[in-house]
Scaffold this motif. Structure first.
Motif, PDB file in Angstrom:
ATOM      1  N   GLY B  30       0.808  -1.218   0.000  1.00 53.88           N
ATOM      2  CA  GLY B  30       0.000   0.000   0.000  1.00 53.88           C
ATOM      3  C   GLY B  30       0.840   1.266   0.000  1.00 53.88           C
ATOM      4  N   GLY B  31       2.066   1.158   0.483  1.00 47.63           N
ATOM      5  CA  GLY B  31       2.990   2.292   0.450  1.00 47.63           C
ATOM      6  C   GLY B  31       2.749   3.338   1.534  1.00 47.63           C
ATOM      7  N   GLN B  32       1.854   3.061   2.501  1.00 43.51           N
ATOM      8  CA  GLN B  32       1.524   4.093   3.484  1.00 43.51           C
ATOM      9  C   GLN B  32       2.641   4.327   4.496  1.00 43.51           C
ATOM     10  N   SER B  33       3.539   3.371   4.650  1.00 44.90           N
ATOM     11  CA  SER B  33       4.706   3.565   5.515  1.00 44.90           C
ATOM     12  C   SER B  33       5.975   3.674   4.679  1.00 44.90           C
ATOM     13  N   LEU B  34       6.058   2.845   3.647  1.00 41.55           N
ATOM     14  CA  LEU B  34       7.302   2.795   2.865  1.00 41.55           C
ATOM     15  C   LEU B  34       7.535   4.082   2.062  1.00 41.55           C
ATOM     16  N   VAL B  35       6.468   4.613   1.456  1.00 41.21           N
ATOM     17  CA  VAL B  35       6.674   5.787   0.593  1.00 41.21           C
ATOM     18  C   VAL B  35       7.183   7.003   1.384  1.00 41.21           C
ATOM     19  N   PRO B  36       6.624   7.294   2.586  1.00 46.76           N
ATOM     20  CA  PRO B  36       7.232   8.374   3.380  1.00 46.76           C
ATOM     21  C   PRO B  36       8.701   8.099   3.705  1.00 46.76           C
ATOM     22  N   LEU B  37       9.023   6.841   4.011  1.00 49.53           N
ATOM     23  CA  LEU B  37      10.433   6.508   4.299  1.00 49.53           C
ATOM     24  C   LEU B  37      11.310   6.755   3.078  1.00 49.53           C
ATOM     25  N   LEU B  38      10.772   6.436   1.894  1.00 47.24           N
ATOM     26  CA  LEU B  38      11.532   6.682   0.656  1.00 47.24           C
ATOM     27  C   LEU B  38      11.689   8.178   0.429  1.00 47.24           C
ATOM     28  N   ASN B  39      10.586   8.923   0.634  1.00 46.11           N
ATOM     29  CA  ASN B  39      10.629  10.361   0.378  1.00 46.11           C
ATOM     30  C   ASN B  39      11.597  11.078   1.317  1.00 46.11           C
ATOM     31  N   PHE B  40      11.669  10.619   2.566  1.00 44.51           N
ATOM     32  CA  PHE B  40      12.624  11.210   3.508  1.00 44.51           C
ATOM     33  C   PHE B  40      14.020  10.599   3.347  1.00 44.51           C
ATOM     34  N   ARG B  41      14.142   9.681   2.436  1.00 44.16           N
ATOM     35  CA  ARG B  41      15.404   8.972   2.139  1.00 44.16           C
ATOM     36  C   ARG B  41      15.942   8.232   3.362  1.00 44.16           C
ATOM     37  N   LEU B  42      14.995   7.814   4.229  1.00 40.85           N
ATOM     38  CA  LEU B  42      15.379   6.943   5.342  1.00 40.85           C
ATOM     39  C   LEU B  42      15.523   5.516   4.837  1.00 40.85           C
ATOM     40  N   ALA B  43      14.847   5.204   3.736  1.00 38.15           N
ATOM     41  CA  ALA B  43      15.047   3.926   3.045  1.00 38.15           C
ATOM     42  C   ALA B  43      15.510   4.260   1.632  1.00 38.15           C
ATOM     43  N   ARG B  44      16.567   3.618   1.186  1.00 40.58           N
ATOM     44  CA  ARG B  44      17.113   3.896  -0.148  1.00 40.58           C
ATOM     45  C   ARG B  44      17.376   2.590  -0.889  1.00 40.58           C
ATOM     46  N   PRO B  45      16.300   1.860  -1.204  1.00 38.43           N
ATOM     47  CA  PRO B  45      16.511   0.604  -1.941  1.00 38.43           C
ATOM     48  C   PRO B  45      16.921   0.899  -3.387  1.00 38.43           C
ATOM     49  N   ALA B  46      17.658  -0.037  -3.966  1.00 41.66           N
ATOM     50  CA  ALA B  46      18.041   0.119  -5.371  1.00 41.66           C
ATOM     51  C   ALA B  46      16.877  -0.261  -6.277  1.00 41.66           C
ATOM     52  N   ARG B  47      15.974  -1.102  -5.747  1.00 43.73           N
ATOM     53  CA  ARG B  47      14.858  -1.580  -6.564  1.00 43.73           C
ATOM     54  C   ARG B  47      13.587  -1.603  -5.724  1.00 43.73           C
ATOM     55  N   LEU B  48      12.486  -1.155  -6.344  1.00 43.08           N
ATOM     56  CA  LEU B  48      11.186  -1.190  -5.676  1.00 43.08           C
ATOM     57  C   LEU B  48      10.327  -2.209  -6.412  1.00 43.08           C
ATOM     58  N   VAL B  49       9.859  -3.217  -5.689  1.00 42.35           N
ATOM     59  CA  VAL B  49       9.058  -4.279  -6.312  1.00 42.35           C
ATOM     60  C   VAL B  49       7.593  -4.030  -5.949  1.00 42.35           C
ATOM     61  N   ASP B  50       6.847  -3.511  -6.905  1.00 48.94           N
ATOM     62  CA  ASP B  50       5.451  -3.124  -6.667  1.00 48.94           C
ATOM     63  C   ASP B  50       4.547  -4.361  -6.775  1.00 48.94           C
ATOM     64  N   LEU B  51       3.942  -4.741  -5.652  1.00 46.33           N
ATOM     65  CA  LEU B  51       3.135  -5.967  -5.605  1.00 46.33           C
ATOM     66  C   LEU B  51       1.693  -5.740  -6.054  1.00 46.33           C
ATOM     67  N   ASN B  52       1.322  -4.489  -6.327  1.00 44.83           N
ATOM     68  CA  ASN B  52      -0.095  -4.176  -6.543  1.00 44.83           C
ATOM     69  C   ASN B  52      -0.722  -4.835  -7.766  1.00 44.83           C
ATOM     70  N   GLY B  53       0.090  -5.343  -8.672  1.00 43.39           N
ATOM     71  CA  GLY B  53      -0.459  -6.014  -9.850  1.00 43.39           C
ATOM     72  C   GLY B  53      -0.667  -7.511  -9.643  1.00 43.39           C
ATOM     73  N   ILE B  54      -0.376  -8.000  -8.442  1.00 46.47           N
ATOM     74  CA  ILE B  54      -0.491  -9.452  -8.198  1.00 46.47           C
ATOM     75  C   ILE B  54      -1.846  -9.739  -7.564  1.00 46.47           C
ATOM     76  N   ASP B  55      -2.828 -10.062  -8.400  1.00 47.61           N
ATOM     77  CA  ASP B  55      -4.197 -10.287  -7.914  1.00 47.61           C
ATOM     78  C   ASP B  55      -4.278 -11.458  -6.942  1.00 47.61           C
ATOM     79  N   ALA B  56      -3.373 -12.430  -7.110  1.00 49.12           N
ATOM     80  CA  ALA B  56      -3.432 -13.636  -6.264  1.00 49.12           C
ATOM     81  C   ALA B  56      -3.179 -13.319  -4.795  1.00 49.12           C
ATOM     82  N   LEU B  57      -2.622 -12.145  -4.512  1.00 44.38           N
ATOM     83  CA  LEU B  57      -2.340 -11.798  -3.117  1.00 44.38           C
ATOM     84  C   LEU B  57      -3.470 -11.001  -2.483  1.00 44.38           C
TER      85      LEU B  57
END
Lengths: 165, 265
Positions: B30-57
């Motif tokens: 949902g990105g409600q915690s991760l996106v703020p962390l990314l925006n504040f650059r408290l998390a700096r992953p090299a790759r973001l794996v967006d799960l929102n297209g996986i209907d099975a989950l």
């Protein structure tokens, strides 16, 4: 308000359940209620109870022109002669009871199509977004012009008063 | 601020997602915690794996009496579900305390669990319900309970290449009552303390605490005391006894007492 109806569908209960429990009937929804009030919104599968063979869903739609919204929380399950639909409908703004019935008609039509086809892909919204409606855009533009005019006038008055001081 | 440059991947299946996850990747639900962390650059992953297209989950279903919550199930779906409200009311009670409707519309159950914020409501409710968490990686599946999953604030047993795929919640004991109570300075804010309680007479009692430790805490002493016939006040004192801070201990004691009484009513 609470409404119940049976959506008539031929075929085995297993096939009906298979279609209901799939996510394919979720998606955008659009309909025109009495008095040409067009609505657009979404229909979502919420949960599936495999033990009781019932699904829960939620539909919500807003008028594309004017103010009003209808929502329906419903349960659907295979029943003799079709799919039994029990819904709790809520209205807001200018929406009338007929509009709630029209939402339920749209949900029933989608369920019926899903059960008949096994599972159908969700069609695009029939009524579209309010931004696509020329009348709505004209009204928005008129309001914007009015707001800019009032803002400009207030600015000029303010500047004049400031000069006097 | 905006996130540091990263590679964005949108897999359509769990297998694809697992292929993209590694030490340098973060899974986005949902990105409600991760996106703020990314925006504040408290998390700096090299790759973001967006799960929102996986209907099975994204599923919520009861099967053989057990509730199965797909990791991508939105919190708003959990809140609206009659199935959950009737069979697992503690989840409905808890999710109503999660932030605001806009956050719940986007936030996911799996995201809240995997983020492991010690002030989050859903992990505490799931701990009280004896939920089991199914994790999948290229090496296979494993299933953990809450005590094994949550390690520390924002830290879980999830490996870098592992994905939480489903949460399994067993049925409540017959005749069980539930309650979720928390205290936050303003509505929707992170709670200072809280309690989730499941009570079925003297046969079953589960008390899980929010804000009483680095992870959701089960108050086993209080649970045993309740089954032995202790009052709500006595059990509440036992539940909060290990807390050092006087204010937090007093607050937790009162919240647990309220929750036990509500669940027992």
């Amino acid at each position: 308000m609470r409404r119940s109806r049976t959506v008539p569908v031929d075929g085995a209960a297993d096939a009906a359940w298979g279609a209901l429990a799939g996510p394919a009937w979720s998606g955008p929804i659009g309909f025109v209620a009495a008095g040409d009030a067009a609505y657009a919104g979404t229909l979502r599968l919420i949960d599936a109870d495999e033990d009781r063979r019932a699904v829960g869903g939620h539909a919500q739609a807003r008028r594309t022109t004017g103010w009003g919204g209808v929502t329906a929380s419903f349960a659907a399950r295979p029943a003799p002669g079709g799919v039994a639909l029990d819904a709790e409908i809520a209205l807001s703004g200018d929406a009338r009871a007929d509009d709630g019935e029209a939402l339920l008609d749209a949900v029933a039509a989608r369920l019926e199509a899903a059960v008949r086809a096994g599972a159908v892909p969700a069609p695009a919204a029939a009524a579209g977004s309010p931004a696509d409606d020329p009348a709505w855009r004209r009204r928005l533009a008129a309001r914007a012009v009015l707001a800019i005019g009032i803002g400009a006038a207030a600015g000029l008055v303010g500047a004049r008063l400031g000069r006097r001081r | 601020m905006k996130p540091a440059p990263l590679e964005y991947v949108a897999p359509r299946s769990v297998e694809e997602a697992l292929g993209a996850l590694d030490e340098d990747a973060k899974a986005l639900a949902g990105g409600q915690s991760l996106v703020p962390l990314l925006n504040f650059r408290l998390a700096r992953p090299a790759r973001l794996v967006d799960l929102n297209g996986i209907d099975a989950l994204a599923h919520l279903r009861r099967s053989a009496g057990t509730l199965r919550i797909g990791a991508l199930t939105r919190q708003a779906v959990l809140e609206r579900s009659r199935l959950v409200r009737d069979g697992w009311p503690l989840l409905t009670q808890a999710v109503g305390h999660v932030a605001h409707p806009a956050v719940r519309n986007r936030g996911t159950v799996g995201g809240s669990v995997a983020h492991a914020d010690p002030a989050a409501e859903l992990p505490v409710a799931l701990a009280a319900l004896d939920a089991r968490f199914h994790l999948r990686s290229p090496r296979g599946m494993r299933t953990l309970d809450a005590a094994a999953l949550f390690h520390a604030p924002l830290m879980t047993a999830l490996e870098a290449d592992e994905l939480l795929v489903e949460i399994e919640v067993p049925p409540l004991p017959r005749g069980a009552g539930t309650a979720f109570v928390e205290y936050a300075r303003t509505h929707g804010d992170f709670a200072l303390a809280g309690a989730a309680v499941v009570r079925a007479g003297r046969e079953h009692a589960a008390v899980a605490l929010l804000g009483a430790g680095p992870t959701p805490v089960r108050a086993h002493d209080a649970e045993r005391a309740l089954c032995a016939g202790a009052t709500a006040a006595e059990a509440a004192r036992l539940a909060a006894a290990a807390l050092d801070d006087d204010h937090r201990r007093a607050l937790t004691t009162e919240l647990v007492r309220q929750a036990i009484e509500e669940a027992s009513a």
